[in-house]
Design an enzyme around this catalytic site. Structure first.
Site, PDB file in Angstrom:
ATOM      1  N   GLU A 127       9.671   2.789  10.704  1.00  0.00           N
ATOM      2  CA  GLU A 127      10.682   3.796  10.374  1.00  0.00           C
ATOM      3  C   GLU A 127       9.969   5.135  10.431  1.00  0.00           C
ATOM      4  OE1 GLU A 127      14.019   4.427  10.357  1.00  0.00           O
ATOM      5  OE2 GLU A 127      13.860   2.389   9.596  1.00  0.00           O
TER       6      GLU A 127
ATOM      7  N   GLU B 169       9.136  17.463  14.819  1.00  0.00           N
ATOM      8  CA  GLU B 169       9.449  17.300  13.396  1.00  0.00           C
ATOM      9  C   GLU B 169       8.514  18.178  12.562  1.00  0.00           C
ATOM     10  OE1 GLU B 169       8.598  13.539  11.330  1.00  0.00           O
ATOM     11  OE2 GLU B 169      10.618  13.677  10.499  1.00  0.00           O
TER      12      GLU B 169
ATOM     13  N   CYS C   9      13.083  12.207   6.317  1.00  0.00           N
ATOM     14  CA  CYS C   9      13.219  11.838   7.738  1.00  0.00           C
ATOM     15  C   CYS C   9      14.585  12.259   8.241  1.00  0.00           C
ATOM     16  CB  CYS C   9      13.116  10.340   7.935  1.00  0.00           C
ATOM     17  SG  CYS C   9      11.720   9.649   7.158  1.00  0.00           S
TER      18      CYS C   9
ATOM     19  N   LYS D 164       0.857  -1.194   0.000  1.00  0.00           N
ATOM     20  CA  LYS D 164       0.000   0.000   0.000  1.00  0.00           C
ATOM     21  C   LYS D 164       0.890   1.240   0.000  1.00  0.00           C
ATOM     22  CE  LYS D 164      -2.630   3.092   2.813  1.00  0.00           C
ATOM     23  NZ  LYS D 164      -1.826   4.173   2.239  1.00  0.00           N
TER      24      LYS D 164
HETATM   25  C1  UN1 Z   1      13.726   9.173   4.339  1.00  0.00           C
HETATM   26  O1  UN1 Z   1      13.715  10.402   4.351  1.00  0.00           O
HETATM   27  O2  UN1 Z   1      12.764   8.531   4.826  1.00  0.00           O
HETATM   28  O3  UN1 Z   1      19.567   9.376   3.793  1.00  0.00           O
HETATM   29  C2  UN1 Z   1      14.771   8.351   3.692  1.00  0.00           C
HETATM   30  C3  UN1 Z   1      18.775   9.904   3.024  1.00  0.00           C
HETATM   31  C4  UN1 Z   1      18.109   9.057   1.972  1.00  0.00           C
HETATM   32  C5  UN1 Z   1      16.963   8.287   2.545  1.00  0.00           C
HETATM   33  C6  UN1 Z   1      15.974   9.145   3.283  1.00  0.00           C
HETATM   34  N1  UN1 Z   1      19.097   8.148   1.452  1.00  0.00           N
HETATM   35  O4  UN1 Z   1      18.502  11.095   3.091  1.00  0.00           O
END
Ligand code: UN1
Length: 492
Positions: free
Chosen positions: A248, A382, A282, A173
Site C-alpha cells: 500500500e 508525492e 496517502c 514492525k
Molecule cells: C493512509 O493515509 O495511508 O481514507 C490511510 C483515509 C483514511 C485512511 C488513510 N481512512 O484518509
C-alpha cells in the site's frame, strides 16, 4: 520516560543488542520513550515464537479468534481519549484526528471480528454425480506486518486484525517514528487475552528488522504500507522467495471542481483533504483541478479560508493543522516547496517553516498553495505535507486527463451536481477510490482500500477484501459415489 523492549512469545524482553532509539513528540521535541534497535536475531526469535504458536491458533475456531479481536476494540473504546492523545503526541495530527485514528481502528476491529463468523468460501455443483465442490480459507502461516507512522493505530489494526482473525500468527514492525502507539496497541492485544506468541513485536530499522522480516523464508507473506521506493524494495526481495507481498504505497490525489459544483462545499472539502493530518495521508488531496469558469472564485475562496486556518499545538482543539512528523519530513516538504518555486509555480499562500514560540520546538510548515501548470514536479510527485497545487482545466475531459496523468492512483474526488458527469467520473478516473462531492480522504473501513499504478500491486486492504490478503484458498472435491469418477473423461 518509558523504556520498552521487544515483545516475543507473550513477554517484553531485551533485544539481543543494547542500542536504542528515541521516539519524540514532533510538536515539542520531548522524548516520549526509548525502543531497541532490533536485530535480525530478534526477528528470528519473533518468528520462532510465532511458529510455535501457530498450530494452536490456526485450530482455534475463527469466531473465537474474532472474540479476542472484539475485546481489543472494546478496550480501545474505553481508552479512546488517552490513545487519541497519544497519537497526537507521537505523530502530531490534531486531537480530533488522533481520536479518529483510534476510532478507525475500533471500526475495523469490530468489523473484522465478525468476519470470524464467515471466512466465506464457495460451494458449486460438480460436473459429476455424487460429488461436492467447495473452497475453504486457510491461514497462510507466520506473516509480517510492516506499518507506517501516519496512522499509527489504525493501519496496524487493519493488518494485524485481519491476519489474526484469519488464523495467522504475526511479526509486527512499526515505523521507527511511532513505536509507542504500536507498543500500546500490542499491550491491548495482550490484555484482551491473545495467546502467547500469536503477536510478536520488534522495533528497529527497515534495513535490519524490515529486511529480515521480508527475506526470512519462514515468514510466508508480507503486508507493507509505506513509500514507493521501500515498496519496490520489499516486493523485489519477496519475489526471490515467491512470497506474497501486499503493498500500500503513495498517492497524488486530485480533487476536481466542475463549473456546476457547490463551490463553498468544494472548498471546505479541499481544506480538509489537503491540510488535514498536515497533508500526511496517502489519500491527501495534493492537486486541486478547477474548471476555468469557476477558477477565480474557487481560488479566492480557497485563499480566504486557508488564511483562517490555525496552525499550532495539535492537542489544542482549536488547532486545524499540526506539525509534520520529523525534521527529515520537514526538510523534504520544504525542498518540494523550493522545487515548486524554482520550476515557476506561483506561490499563493504559505511556503515557509513557521518560527517563534511554540513553532521553534516543532516542525511546523504553513499550509501552502501553488498555482501550477500540470507537468511540474509538484503536480506529479508525492510530497506528503501541507502543499496543494491548483491547476486550471478547460473542461471535464481536460480535468480527467490531468487527474489521470500521474504515476499514482489511490484516491480522487469530483464536485459536480451533474449526475451524468459524476457517473462518468466513476468510470474515467484511474484510481482505487472515487468520491463524489466529498474530499479525497476519509475512507470507511468496511470497504476495500487501495489503488492502481504505483499506489500498490493490485490488492485491497480493509473491507470485504481484507481477508484475501491473509488467507490461502483451498479447493476441495468430495466424492461420495463410492467409485472412481474421472472429471473430463467420464461420459454421463
Ligand atoms: C493512509 O493515509 O495511508 O481514507 C490511510 C483515509 C483514511 C485512511 C488513510 N481512512 O484518509
Amino acid at each position: 520516560m518509558e523504556q520498552y523492549g521487544i515483545y516475543i512469545d507473550g513477554k517484553w524482553i531485551k533485544s539481543t543488542h543494547s542500542e536504542t532509539f528515541e521516539t519524540k513528540n514532533p510538536t515539542t521535541g520531548e522524548i516520549l520513550a526509548t525502543f531497541p534497535k532490533g536485530t535480525k536475531e530478534d526477528v528470528r526469535m519473533a518468528i520462532e515464537a510465532a511458529e510455535k504458536a501457530l498450530p494452536k491458533w490456526r485450530r482455534t475456531p475463527a469466531p473465537k479468534r474474532g472474540e479476542i479481536i472484539l475485546r481489543v476494540a472494546q478496550l480501545m473504546r474505553e481508552r479512546k481519549e488517552g490513545l487519541g492523545a497519544l497519537v497526537t503526541k507521537e505523530m502530531g495530527k490534531v486531537i480530533v484526528e488522533g481520536k479518529g485514528d483510534v476510532q478507525e481502528a475500533i471500526d475495523f476491529l469490530e468489523y473484522i471480528a465478525g468476519e470470524g463468523r464467515r471466512l466465506l468460501g464457495e460451494t458449486t455443483p460438480s460436473e459429476l454425480p455424487n460429488k461436492f465442490c467447495m473452497t475453504v480459507r486457510q491461514p497462510i502461516g507466520v506473516v509480517g506486518c510492516i506499518t507506517p507512522w501516519n496512522f499509527p493505530i489504525a493501519i496496524p489494526c487493519w493488518k494485524i486484525g485481519a491476519a489474526l482473525v484469519a488464523g495467522n500468527t504475526v511479526v509486527f514492525k512499526p515505523s521507527g517514528l511511532t513505536p509507542l502507539c504500536a507498543a500500546k496497541l500490542v499491550e491491548l492485544f495482550e490484555e484482551a487475552g491473545l495467546p502467547q506468541g500469536v503477536l510478536n513485536f520488534v522495533t528497529g530499522s527497515g534495513a535490519v528488522v524490515g529486511q529480515e522480516i521480508v527475506e526470512n523464508p519462514k515468514i510466508r507473506a508480507i503486508s507493507f504500507t509505506g513509500g514507493v521506493q521501500s515498496g519496490i524494495d520489499v516486493y523485489s526481495r519477496a519475489a526471490k522467495l515467491l512470497k506474497p507481498a501486499h503493498l500500500e504505497l503513495g498517492g497524488k490525489n486530485p480533487q476536481i471542481i466542475m463549473e456546476d459544483a457547490n463551490i463553498e462545499l468544494a472548498i471546505e472539502g479541499v481544506l480538509f483533504g489537503a491540510f488535514g493530518t498536515a497533508g500526511q495521508r496517502c489519500t491527501a488531496t495534493s492537486r486541486l483541478i478547477v474548471q476555468r469558469d469557476v477558477y477565480d472564485i474557487a481560488l479566492e475562496r480557497l485563499l480566504e479560508r486557508t488564511q483562517a486556518l490555525k496552525i499550532g499545538d495539535p492537542l489544542d482543539p482549536e488547532t486545524h493543522v499540526g506539525p509534520v512528523i520529523s525534521e527529515d519530513q520537514e526538510k523534504k516538504v520544504l525542498n518540494y516547496i523550493q522545487i515548486g518555486i524554482d520550476e515557476g509555480a506561483k506561490l499563493l499562500h504559505g511556503g515557509k517553516k513557521l518560527r517563534g514560540g511554540l513553532y521553534d520546538k516543532g516542525f511546523f510548515i504553513e499550509p501552502t498553495i501553488f498555482e501550477a501548470e500540470h507537468g511540474m514536479r509538484i503536480t506529479k510527485e508525492e510530497i506528503f505535507g501541507p502543499v496543494l497545487a491548483v491547476i486550471k482545466a478547460n473542461d471535464y475531459e481536460d480535468a480527467v486527463r490531468i487527474a489521470n496523468d500521474v504515476d499514482y492512483g489511490l484516491s480522487s474526488s469530483i464536485y459536480t451536481k451533474d449526475v451524468v458527469r459524476a457517473f462518468r467520473a466513476i468510470e474515467d478516473l484511474e484510481v482505487g477510490i472515487t468520491y463524489i462531492n466529498a474530499p479525497t480522504i476519509g475512507a470507511e473501513v468496511h470497504l476495500p482500500f487501495g489503488g492502481v499504478k504505483n499506489t500498490g500491486n493490485g490488492g485491497r486492504e480493509a473491507g470485504t477484501t481484507a481477508i484475501d490478503e491473509f488467507t490461502e484458498i483451498k479447493t476441495v472435491f468430495i466424492d461420495y459415489s463410492n467409485r472412481l469418477q474421472k472429471a473430463q473423461i467420464d461420459e454421463q
